[in-house]
Design an enzyme around this catalytic site. Structure first.
Site, mmCIF file in Angstrom:
data_model
loop_
_atom_site.group_PDB
_atom_site.id
_atom_site.type_symbol
_atom_site.label_atom_id
_atom_site.label_comp_id
_atom_site.label_asym_id
_atom_site.label_seq_id
_atom_site.Cartn_x
_atom_site.Cartn_y
_atom_site.Cartn_z
ATOM 1 N N GLY A 25 217.764 111.224 74.161
ATOM 2 C CA GLY A 25 217.707 112.280 73.511
ATOM 3 C C GLY A 25 216.119 112.711 73.413
ATOM 4 O O GLY A 25 215.593 113.720 73.130
ATOM 5 N N CYS A 26 215.417 111.671 73.066
ATOM 6 C CA CYS A 26 213.896 111.791 72.832
ATOM 7 C C CYS A 26 213.161 112.419 74.112
ATOM 8 O O CYS A 26 212.331 113.220 73.925
ATOM 9 C CB CYS A 26 213.284 110.585 72.603
ATOM 10 S SG CYS A 26 213.995 109.847 71.123
#
Length: 200
Positions: free
Chosen positions: A43-44
């Site tokens: 996600g990051c």
């Protein structure tokens, strides 16, 4: 957590190159300050690459982008290099800035409780006051939300030169990739039977 209209907390932290970055350095500009849990996680990485791809559009809107996590300067450097990130990543392993912005605290995942960073973005105005807050950010479409708040929209899809992205292989492609079992041809079987009869 600071809210719209509040004075944004001042900070001074090193970026991935060891340069000292402060909020005061960006007075007169919009600052997109986004907090994320950990370098080089799915996600990051997606969020960072989305900000990377829209960086020129954000600059055109008079904004600078600053990412912040508890990772070290060294980890930030590797992450930024791997994905050709074109904006500063601030290292806050002691959680001072994270706590000042209210994004460090207890989290829960699959019933397990632990302390960590809540994915949050602050849009800080040229006057140093918070203009908008996005708590518990959902990565997909988030950069478009930020651009909308700045009164602009995303540029046509374009990937930064030499930049890596996270690739996902669909189930259909995986199925095609599997080799079909090798079968002996009918002709070869027939030839073997004829040879066997001839030897009798």
């Amino acid at each position: 957590m600071p809210q719209a209209g509040d004075q944004a907390p001042a900070f001074q932290l090193p970026d991935q190159d060891g340069n000292s970055v402060t909020l005061a350095q960006h007075a007169g500009k919009h600052v997109v300050l986004y907090f994320y849990p950990k370098d080089d996680t799915p996600g990051c990485t997606t969020e960072a690459c989305n900000f990377r791809d829209e960086h020129s559009t954000l600059q055109g809107a008079g904004a600078v982008v600053l990412g912040v996590s508890a990772d070290s300067v060294d980890r930030h450097r590797k992450f930024a290099s791997k994905y050709s990130l074109n904006f500063p990543l601030l290292a806050d392993p002691e959680h001072r800035m994270l706590e000042a912005y209210g994004v460090w605290g207890e989290k829960s995942l699959y019933g397990r409780k632990f302390e960590g960073i809540t994915r949050t973005t602050f849009l800080i105005g040229p006057d140093g006051r918070v203009k908008q807050v996005w708590p518990k950010v959902k990565v997909n479409g988030h950069v478009d939300e930020v651009l909308g708040a700045l009164g602009t929209k995303a540029a046509p899809a374009k990937k930064a030169a030499g930049a890596k992205t996270v690739k996902k292989t669909s189930p259909a492609k995986k199925a095609v990739a599997k080799k079909a079992p090798v079968r002996k041809s009918t002709a070869k079987k027939g030839a073997s039977k004829v040879a066997a009869r001839a030897r009798r």
